[in-house]
Design an enzyme around this catalytic site. Structure first.
Site, PDB file in Angstrom:
ATOM      1  N   LYS A   1      55.819  16.247 -33.968  1.00 35.57           N
ATOM      2  CA  LYS A   1      55.398  14.995 -34.609  1.00 35.57           C
ATOM      3  C   LYS A   1      55.286  15.238 -36.113  1.00 35.57           C
ATOM      4  O   LYS A   1      54.552  16.131 -36.550  1.00 35.57           O
ATOM      5  CB  LYS A   1      54.054  14.575 -34.002  1.00 35.57           C
ATOM      6  CG  LYS A   1      53.763  13.100 -34.082  1.00 35.57           C
ATOM      7  CD  LYS A   1      52.521  12.786 -33.248  1.00 35.57           C
ATOM      8  CE  LYS A   1      52.195  11.326 -33.236  1.00 35.57           C
ATOM      9  NZ  LYS A   1      50.907  11.054 -32.554  1.00 35.57           N
TER      10      LYS A   1
HETATM   11  O1  G3P Z   1      49.267   7.502 -31.572  1.00 35.48           O
HETATM   12  C1  G3P Z   1      48.564   7.159 -32.737  1.00 35.48           C
HETATM   13  C2  G3P Z   1      47.212   6.717 -32.354  1.00 35.48           C
HETATM   14  O2  G3P Z   1      46.462   7.803 -31.890  1.00 35.48           O
HETATM   15  C3  G3P Z   1      46.453   6.002 -33.382  1.00 35.48           C
HETATM   16  O3  G3P Z   1      45.598   5.182 -32.692  1.00 35.48           O
HETATM   17  O4  G3P Z   1      43.625   3.789 -32.344  1.00 35.48           O
HETATM   18  O5  G3P Z   1      43.556   5.729 -33.955  1.00 35.48           O
HETATM   19  O6  G3P Z   1      44.838   3.685 -34.496  1.00 35.48           O
HETATM   20  P1  G3P Z   1      44.343   4.562 -33.418  1.00 35.48           P
END
Ligand code: G3P
Length: 218
Positions: free
Chosen positions: A87
C-alpha cells in the site's frame, strides 16, 4: 464485488472469514496502532498472522514517503508473503514507486485517493488497486460516492485493469452504493458488513415460521 475487511484485529478478520464472505484485508498504520502492534518485527509477524487467516490479498502500508524508502519497504513486505499487496500513498514518489513495483510484478494499492485525477495517475502508473476514501470525503461535505462513479467511468473509458477498492466505507449503505456504482472491491469494518444481515421483516417472518411449526408439531 469483493469484500475486504478494513482492520488489523485478528478476531474480527477470523469472524468475517468464518462467515464465508471475505476476499481480503486492508490495514493501515492507524489500524495497526489501534491493535497495539508496533516495532518492525511485530508488524511483519502480524501481517503473517493475517495472511494465515484469509486466502486473498492483504494490503500492508509503507511508512516511507521517498522513492528509495518506499521501494525498500515495499520489497520487504512483498517478500514476506505472496498475499501481500504493497500500500503506497498518493504522493509523487509513491507514484514513481508504483510504476517500479508494476514493472517488477509486485502488486500495489494506491491509498489516500480523494479525486478522479489522483486515481487516473495511479492507474497510469500501473497500480493494482486504487483506494478512494469515501467516508472522509463525506466528512468534509463532499460526495464520496460520486468519486466512485467518476473513477468507474474513467477506468471503463480506457479499459484500465486497476481495480477500484472503495475505502473508508463506514456503514451498510456505503457498501450497497459502492456495489451499485461498480466498485470492484469495498473495504469496510465488520460492523458495516454485519449490518447488511438485518431486516425487521426477516426477524418477523422467521418468528412466524417457527411459531407455526411449533403449533403444528405439538
Ligand atoms: O481503508 C482506509 C480506511 O481505513 C480509512 O477509514 O474510517 O479512517 O476514514 P476511515
Amino acid at each position: 464485488m469483493q469484500f475486504f475487511i478494513d482492520t488489523a484485529n485478528l478476531d474480527q478478520i477470523q469472524e468475517a472469514q468464518d462467515l464465508g464472505i471475505l476476499d481480503g484485508v486492508t490495514t493501515n498504520p492507524s489500524l495497526m496502532f489501534k491493535e497495539g502492534i508496533s516495532g518492525e518485527q511485530k508488524i511483519l509477524d502480524h501481517y503473517l498472522k493475517i495472511c494465515e487467516i484469509v486466502d486473498g490479498d492483504v494490503s500492508a502500508e509503507v511508512i516511507a514517503t521517498d522513492f528509495d524508502g518506499i521501494i525498500k519497504e515495499g520489497q520487504a513486505l512483498a517478500e514476506l508473503h505472496e498475499q501481500i499487496v504493497v500500500k503506497v500513498p498518493m504522493v509523487k514518489d509513491g507514484l514513481k514507486a508504483i510504476r517500479w513495483f508494476a514493472d517488477n510484478d509486485i502488486p500495489t494499492n494506491c491509498t489516500l485517493i480523494f479525486s478522479p485525477g489522483q486515481a487516473l495517475l495511479a492507474a497510469k502508473a500501473g497500480a493494482t488497486y486504487v483506494s478512494p476514501f469515501i467516508g472522509r470525503l463525506d466528512d468534509v461535505s463532499t460526495d464520496g460516492l460520486q468519486l466512485i462513479s467518476d473513477i468507474r467511468l474513467i477506468f471503463d473509458n480506457y479499459l484500465f485493469d486497476t481495480e477500484i477498492l472503495a475505502a473508508s466505507a463506514r456503514h451498510p449503505m456505503h457498501i450497497i452504493e459502492c456495489a451499485k456504482r461498480g466498485a470492484d472491491v469495498v473495504t469496510a469494518p465488520l460492523s458495516a458488513m454485519l449490518a447488511l444481515l438485518n431486516h425487521p421483516l426477516t426477524d418477523k417472518g422467521l418468528e412466524q415460521f417457527l411459531a407455526d411449526h411449533a403449533k403444528g408439531n405439538k
